[in-house]
Motif scaffolding. Structure first.
Motif, PDB file in Angstrom:
ATOM      1  N   MET A   1      35.553  32.511  55.507  1.00 53.51           N
ATOM      2  CA  MET A   1      34.955  31.439  54.717  1.00 53.51           C
ATOM      3  C   MET A   1      34.788  31.905  53.267  1.00 53.51           C
ATOM      4  SD  MET A   1      31.089  29.896  55.006  1.00 53.51           S
ATOM      5  CE  MET A   1      30.359  29.115  53.568  1.00 53.51           C
ATOM      6  N   THR A   2      35.258  31.081  52.339  1.00 54.83           N
ATOM      7  CA  THR A   2      35.108  31.377  50.920  1.00 54.83           C
ATOM      8  C   THR A   2      33.714  30.970  50.461  1.00 54.83           C
ATOM      9  OG1 THR A   2      37.462  31.051  50.513  1.00 54.83           O
ATOM     10  CG2 THR A   2      35.978  30.891  48.623  1.00 54.83           C
ATOM     11  N   ARG A   3      32.995  31.890  49.850  1.00 52.44           N
ATOM     12  CA  ARG A   3      31.645  31.616  49.385  1.00 52.44           C
ATOM     13  C   ARG A   3      31.722  31.194  47.918  1.00 52.44           C
ATOM     14  NH1 ARG A   3      27.573  36.181  51.578  1.00 52.44           N
ATOM     15  NH2 ARG A   3      26.114  34.551  50.939  1.00 52.44           N
ATOM     16  N   GLU A   4      31.582  29.891  47.691  1.00 51.55           N
ATOM     17  CA  GLU A   4      31.742  29.338  46.349  1.00 51.55           C
ATOM     18  C   GLU A   4      30.764  29.961  45.363  1.00 51.55           C
ATOM     19  OE1 GLU A   4      34.076  27.212  45.508  1.00 51.55           O
ATOM     20  OE2 GLU A   4      34.893  27.010  47.540  1.00 51.55           O
ATOM     21  N   ARG A   5      29.570  30.295  45.851  1.00 52.40           N
ATOM     22  CA  ARG A   5      28.545  30.846  44.970  1.00 52.40           C
ATOM     23  C   ARG A   5      28.922  32.218  44.437  1.00 52.40           C
ATOM     24  NH1 ARG A   5      24.129  33.957  46.559  1.00 52.40           N
ATOM     25  NH2 ARG A   5      24.662  33.537  48.733  1.00 52.40           N
ATOM     26  N   LEU A   6      29.833  32.917  45.167  1.00 49.46           N
ATOM     27  CA  LEU A   6      30.189  34.289  44.804  1.00 49.46           C
ATOM     28  C   LEU A   6      31.661  34.410  44.423  1.00 49.46           C
ATOM     29  CD1 LEU A   6      28.180  36.180  47.571  1.00 49.46           C
ATOM     30  CD2 LEU A   6      27.604  35.972  45.162  1.00 49.46           C
ATOM     31  N   SER A   9      35.553  34.216  39.856  1.00 45.25           N
ATOM     32  CA  SER A   9      35.743  33.493  38.597  1.00 45.25           C
ATOM     33  C   SER A   9      34.442  32.946  38.027  1.00 45.25           C
ATOM     34  CB  SER A   9      36.730  32.331  38.815  1.00 45.25           C
ATOM     35  OG  SER A   9      36.250  31.465  39.833  1.00 45.25           O
ATOM     36  N   ASP A  10      33.351  33.063  38.794  1.00 48.11           N
ATOM     37  CA  ASP A  10      32.071  32.566  38.306  1.00 48.11           C
ATOM     38  C   ASP A  10      31.674  33.334  37.046  1.00 48.11           C
ATOM     39  OD1 ASP A  10      28.915  32.699  38.257  1.00 48.11           O
ATOM     40  OD2 ASP A  10      29.440  30.946  39.451  1.00 48.11           O
ATOM     41  N   VAL A  11      31.117  32.598  36.093  1.00 40.67           N
ATOM     42  CA  VAL A  11      30.806  33.211  34.798  1.00 40.67           C
ATOM     43  C   VAL A  11      29.836  34.373  34.943  1.00 40.67           C
ATOM     44  CG1 VAL A  11      28.900  31.602  34.325  1.00 40.67           C
ATOM     45  CG2 VAL A  11      30.112  32.694  32.426  1.00 40.67           C
ATOM     46  N   LYS A  12      28.945  34.325  35.955  1.00 40.96           N
ATOM     47  CA  LYS A  12      27.960  35.405  36.133  1.00 40.96           C
ATOM     48  C   LYS A  12      28.640  36.696  36.579  1.00 40.96           C
ATOM     49  CE  LYS A  12      25.407  33.144  39.084  1.00 40.96           C
ATOM     50  NZ  LYS A  12      26.035  31.826  39.065  1.00 40.96           N
ATOM     51  N   LEU A  13      29.825  36.587  37.203  1.00 44.06           N
ATOM     52  CA  LEU A  13      30.524  37.775  37.694  1.00 44.06           C
ATOM     53  C   LEU A  13      31.637  38.213  36.749  1.00 44.06           C
ATOM     54  CD1 LEU A  13      30.802  36.983  41.513  1.00 44.06           C
ATOM     55  CD2 LEU A  13      29.035  38.252  40.321  1.00 44.06           C
ATOM     56  N   ARG A  14      32.413  37.257  36.244  1.00 44.26           N
ATOM     57  CA  ARG A  14      33.579  37.644  35.452  1.00 44.26           C
ATOM     58  C   ARG A  14      33.197  38.232  34.096  1.00 44.26           C
ATOM     59  NH1 ARG A  14      34.449  31.754  34.580  1.00 44.26           N
ATOM     60  NH2 ARG A  14      34.079  31.309  32.364  1.00 44.26           N
ATOM     61  N   SER A  15      31.963  38.018  33.674  1.00 47.82           N
ATOM     62  CA  SER A  15      31.545  38.582  32.388  1.00 47.82           C
ATOM     63  C   SER A  15      31.216  40.065  32.489  1.00 47.82           C
ATOM     64  CB  SER A  15      30.328  37.817  31.855  1.00 47.82           C
ATOM     65  OG  SER A  15      29.240  37.896  32.765  1.00 47.82           O
ATOM     66  N   HIS A  16      31.241  40.624  33.701  1.00 51.36           N
ATOM     67  CA  HIS A  16      30.950  42.048  33.898  1.00 51.36           C
ATOM     68  C   HIS A  16      32.228  42.753  34.362  1.00 51.36           C
ATOM     69  CE1 HIS A  16      26.601  41.316  33.628  1.00 51.36           C
ATOM     70  NE2 HIS A  16      26.832  40.239  34.351  1.00 51.36           N
ATOM     71  N   PRO A  17      32.719  43.740  33.626  1.00 52.95           N
ATOM     72  CA  PRO A  17      33.942  44.431  34.062  1.00 52.95           C
ATOM     73  C   PRO A  17      33.732  45.313  35.291  1.00 52.95           C
ATOM     74  CG  PRO A  17      33.060  45.428  32.056  1.00 52.95           C
ATOM     75  CD  PRO A  17      32.260  44.202  32.304  1.00 52.95           C
ATOM     76  N   PHE A  18      32.474  45.664  35.588  1.00 54.16           N
ATOM     77  CA  PHE A  18      32.200  46.529  36.733  1.00 54.16           C
ATOM     78  C   PHE A  18      31.161  45.863  37.635  1.00 54.16           C
ATOM     79  CE2 PHE A  18      32.754  49.431  32.984  1.00 54.16           C
ATOM     80  CZ  PHE A  18      34.101  49.662  33.196  1.00 54.16           C
ATOM     81  N   ARG A  38      41.776  38.191  47.234  1.00 53.84           N
ATOM     82  CA  ARG A  38      42.651  37.026  47.277  1.00 53.84           C
ATOM     83  C   ARG A  38      42.577  36.230  45.970  1.00 53.84           C
ATOM     84  NH1 ARG A  38      40.291  36.575  52.410  1.00 53.84           N
ATOM     85  NH2 ARG A  38      38.968  34.869  51.669  1.00 53.84           N
ATOM     86  N   GLU A  39      41.364  36.105  45.436  1.00 52.49           N
ATOM     87  CA  GLU A  39      41.212  35.345  44.196  1.00 52.49           C
ATOM     88  C   GLU A  39      41.930  36.029  43.040  1.00 52.49           C
ATOM     89  OE1 GLU A  39      37.052  34.671  43.538  1.00 52.49           O
ATOM     90  OE2 GLU A  39      36.726  34.158  45.631  1.00 52.49           O
ATOM     91  N   HIS A  40      41.779  37.341  42.934  1.00 51.23           N
ATOM     92  CA  HIS A  40      42.449  38.060  41.845  1.00 51.23           C
ATOM     93  C   HIS A  40      43.965  38.003  42.005  1.00 51.23           C
ATOM     94  CE1 HIS A  40      38.968  39.567  39.751  1.00 51.23           C
ATOM     95  NE2 HIS A  40      38.474  40.131  40.842  1.00 51.23           N
ATOM     96  N   LEU A  41      44.449  38.124  43.232  1.00 48.18           N
ATOM     97  CA  LEU A  41      45.880  37.992  43.463  1.00 48.18           C
ATOM     98  C   LEU A  41      46.367  36.607  43.077  1.00 48.18           C
ATOM     99  CD1 LEU A  41      46.302  39.796  46.917  1.00 48.18           C
ATOM    100  CD2 LEU A  41      47.220  40.546  44.717  1.00 48.18           C
ATOM    101  N   GLY A  42      45.549  35.599  43.374  1.00 48.44           N
ATOM    102  CA  GLY A  42      45.919  34.229  43.031  1.00 48.44           C
ATOM    103  C   GLY A  42      46.024  34.014  41.533  1.00 48.44           C
ATOM    104  N   ARG A  43      45.333  34.840  40.744  1.00 49.78           N
ATOM    105  CA  ARG A  43      45.411  34.731  39.286  1.00 49.78           C
ATOM    106  C   ARG A  43      46.458  35.676  38.693  1.00 49.78           C
ATOM    107  NH1 ARG A  43      39.803  34.082  39.997  1.00 49.78           N
ATOM    108  NH2 ARG A  43      39.385  36.294  39.660  1.00 49.78           N
TER     109      ARG A  43
END
Length: 864
Positions: A1-6, A9-18, A38-43
């Protein structure tokens, strides 16, 4: 199951390189990493995955990093110097790895799972890598226990984000989506919500509970057995919660389990352990046993583990049990937690101290925090003579009983208070407010008006809490009189108390009543804006199933359904209707059941909708609230009128007329409140019989009353029905219909005509600029696309060339080489060349293995 909250690509996560994902076992860390992969591969990013091992010394770790990039990027020559030549030190090797990675012309994501296994020197290598990472590298590290990476400065500067257990716990909407995706309609949302509350969002606990439910025929029975304290699943869950704990930790947890809420100094006092704070912090970090509260340093123990540990405490000698409770009582009393201290004092055998603390604490718990349930726990433990000796206990008990199903007992307690000598006007006024609360919860607005009248010009109250309650009664009275704007004005002019607590119970009452006034008017946009923050505060402080929380949720769900957000509305009401049945205001109960019935009807489950309305009728009978029975019958008339079931509607309307003719209910305000329900019901009965002229005659008085009471939602609904009746009579109705549609848009009522009648919805669609045919044409492709399965598709990845991804997608559809050549308009030799590369890159021996490994690696998604 994909957790949309996490999502990565969410701005709260992608703004941190680590990212550092840190939580005990069973919190779904690896599953989340797989989702991000999977998400990173998709991009189109390269993902290098490394599962750490205990024997990964620094040099071996560098080699593992090289191989991870080679596999992820499909670059067999990457890092050849590090693998084939000598490397003097891990620092040199890491620097070389970073330099070579920086030269690659694509984004790379390094995922290190189970990093707690790494030796200390290798952890330092990982920290060096993060500090010197090039711009095209993102790093994700997952670990069970605390991992001392030494990158606190990266966290301080916002480069590194720690994702802990509290974030990884499933939220209710995620649990509902998970259960719905696995079981469909076989498991309803009430069961899913109960399961979520039982395991407290612990991902592994949810998986185990789902496994038990899927193996049985009756999910409710299986869940009830788990909640009741029996069954193999409960033992398994408790075993997992307490797994790998040493006896000293188990002994410490058993001692502090007697307290509902935990704080380091309280735990030190109970356990008499100097290291209590450090032990509590470690157990919070390394196990799923403890969850921190949003405010302060408080936390609570997982309910399953707490009950199991309390059973161990019950086996201790009586003196030891009394000592634990006595120490808890002393600390809590010293720090102002009087009601909790009283319970522990009673358990320790200190009855006089317990009763004295209860007298001070229960009144405060009820008035300041709305904890009516705390009094119920004491009712069976307090002798009558103690109640008579302690008037504040009498008052607290009466306050608690007023909104419950024991309202008659509240009246008797008030009579005992008023029979005492030297009763002041302030006390008489307070008793009047208590009795007016009984009137509110027994749906008797005329009694409310009579009790409020002596103090309407001014109440002799100095306490701000009581002043606010007096304003609340005035607000409800204004609503019953059809004056929602006046109701809001009275709230604005009321006292603005500051309890000093993070959560203000009486602020929730204000927000609830203001939200109700907006719903009364049909102003659902304003109601949603008012009720959302109120629900967040109530859930955080009182809990999801507290009466106040459930009432706010019921009103918010009603507003959301009108905004056509049925999914969230259903989630808000999941496992809450039973609380409303016993402790909810009649209006919140009515709206909750009606909203759920309309959600069921909209999903095509008419039988479920009628079942819910039948349950509402039964609650009305059991609580002696005939207006709820009338509301149930009126909603059933609406449902049957949609299919022109004239005889059924006629029988239901006759039952409504019998209830409204009840001679014991002839008061003016009550009769007006039921006429708002019975008037439209008669209109729907005429529509079911397709007697359009009679419907027009009935619409006029019903609409006049709705406008008089400022119920704009009902006015818009009746306006639309008048347009429908005129249309069926062959008269002009477009201007009337356009006015109704315009008003609905103004108030944000997105589905009012859909809920009223299908024929009315069709008429409204004809008002669209492109006409009904264009509307249908636009809807058809949407329906067709919703019915088509997801096609097979490859995800962008640097590991495969574009042509290889195209061949892979065709291979997943079981095409032969010749068919693939025709589809791609190339020769069979070219297809064979691409197939050879796929076999090599995916380390596969057969065509089937190529597809399977591509799915595992996230290179292939969807089904044909």
């Amino acid at each position: 199951m994909t957790r949309e909250r996490l999502l990565s690509s969410d701005v709260k996560l992608r703004s941190h390189p680590f990212l550092l994902v840190q939580a005990p076992a069973g919190f779904g860390k690896t599953s989340l990493l797989a989702q991000w992969r999977r998400e990173h591969l998709g991009r189109g990013a390269v993902v290098a995955w490394l599962s750490a091992q205990a024997h990964d010394d620094p040099l071996r770790l560098v080699q593992a990093l090289v191989l991870a990039v080679r596999v992820g990027a499909g670059r067999p020559a990457f890092g050849s110097a590090l693998l084939d030549g000598p490397v003097d030190s891990a620092l040199e090797g890491t620097t070389t790895w970073l330099a070579e990675l920086a030269q690659l012309a694509f984004e790379t994501v390094l995922i290190v799972d189970e990093a707690e296994r790494l030796p200390g020197e290798s952890v330092e290598v990982l920290a060096y890598l993060m500090r010197n990472a090039p711009p095209n590298l993102r790093v994700v590290v997952a670990a069970r226990a605390a991992l001392e990476l030494g990158v606190d400065d990266l966290m301080d500067y916002g480069q590194c984000l720690v994702i802990g257990a509290s974030t990884l716990r499933f939220e209710l909407n995620e649990t509902l989506a998970l259960v719905s995706g696995r079981f469909g309609s076989r498991v309803d949302q009430d069961v899913a919500a109960r399961m979520h509350e039982l395991v407290e969002g612990w991902p592994l606990g949810l998986q185990l509970a789902l496994a038990v439910i899927s193996s049985g025929n009756d999910p409710r029975t299986a869940l009830a057995a788990l909640a009741a304290g029996g069954g193999a699943l409960r033992e398994q869950l408790v075993g997992l919660l307490l797994a790998n704990l040493n006896p000293a930790d188990v002994n410490f947890l058993a001692k502090i389990a007697i307290a509902d809420h935990l704080q380091p100094e309280l735990c030190r006092a109970i356990s008499e352990s100097d290291d209590a704070a450090e032990r509590l912090a470690r157990l919070s970090r390394d196990t799923p046993l403890l969850a921190r509260h949003e405010h302060g340093h408080w936390s609570h123990m997982h309910s399953l583990a707490r009950e199991a540990l309390r059973q161990r405490v019950a086996l201790l000698p009586g003196e030891q049990q009394a000592g634990l409770h006595a120490r808890a009582a002393a600390w809590l009393a010293d720090h102002g937690f009087l009601e909790e201290a009283a319970r522990h004092a009673l358990s320790s055998g200190q009855k006089e101290m317990a009763y004295a603390l209860a007298e001070r604490g229960l009144y405060e718990a009820v008035m300041a925090r709305g904890r009516y349930g705390a009094v119920f726990d004491w009712l069976g433990m307090l002798p009558d003579e103690e109640l008579d000796r302690r008037p504040r206990l009498l008052l607290a008990t009466a306050w608690s009983l007023a909104p419950s199903d024991r309202r008659e007992q509240a009246g008797r307690l008030v009579a005992r208070i008023l029979a005492r000598p030297d009763v002041s006007d302030a006390l008489r006024c307070e008793c009047g407010i208590i009795l007016s609360g009984v009137a509110v919860f027994t749906d008797d607005p005329d009694r409310l008006a009579a009790l409020h009248a002596p103090w309407s010009e001014g109440a002799p109250l100095r306490d701000q809490t009581l002043q606010q309650m007096h304003v609340n009664r005035s607000t409800l009275l204004a609503l019953q009189q059809g004056k929602p704007a006046l109701a809001r004005l009275r709230q604005q002019q009321g006292p603005l108390s500051d309890s000093g607590l993070p959560y203000d119970y009486h602020r929730s009452w204000r927000e609830l009543l203001v939200g109700l006034s907006y719903l009364w008017e049909g102003q659902v946009l304003l109601a949603e804006a008012q009720l959302r923050p109120a629900l967040t505060g109530a859930e955080a402080d009182l809990g999801r199933r507290a009466p106040m929380t459930c009432m706010v949720a019921s009103l918010l769900a009603t507003a959301l359904l009108e905004r056509d957000n049925a999914t969230e509305a259903a989630a808000l009401l999941a496992n809450r209707l039973d609380v409303l049945e016993h402790s909810g205001m009649p209006e919140a109960l009515l709206l909750g059941y009606r909203t759920m019935a309309r959600i069921a009807l909209a999903s095509g489950a008419e039988h479920r909708s009628l079942e819910l309305l039948g349950a509402l009728h039964a609650v009305g009978v059991s609580r002696s609230l005939p207006r709820l029975c009338i509301a149930s019958l009126a909603e059933q008339v609406r449902i049957h009128a949609r299919r022109y079931r004239a005889e059924t509607c006629r029988d239901l309307v006759n039952r409504i007329d019998e209830l409204t003719a009840d001679p014991t209910r002839m008061q003016a305000m009550w009769r007006r409140s039921v006429e708002l329900l019975s008037g439209p019901a008669h209109v729907y009965e005429a529509i079911a019989a397709q007697d359009w002229r009679r419907a027009l005659d009935l619409l006029e008085p019903a609409d006049a009353l709705a406008q008089q009471m400022e119920q704009h939602h009902s006015h818009i609904e009746l306006l639309g029905l008048r347009a429908l009746a005129l249309d069926r009579c062959g008269e002009r109705s477009q201007s009337l219909l356009r006015e109704a549609a315009d008003l609905a848009q103004t108030y944000g009522l997105l589905r009012v005509f859909r809920d009223v009648h299908p024929a009315l919805e069709d008429l409204v669609l004809q008002l669209a600029p492109d006409g009904p045919d264009a509307s249908s044409a636009r809807a058809a492709p949407m329906r067709a696309s919703a019915q088509r399965p997801n096609p097979v598709r490859t995800t962008p990845s640097m590991a495969l060339t574009p042509k290889e991804r195209e061949v892979l997608a065709l291979l997943a559809r079981a095409l032969t080489n010749k068919e693939m050549a025709l589809a791609m308009q190339v020769s069979e030799e070219a297809i064979k060349w691409h197939m050879k590369n796929l076999f090599a890159k995916l380390d596969a021996g057969t065509r089937k293995q190529v597809v399977q490994r591509a799915r595992i690696l996230g290179l292939l998604e969807g089904t044909d």
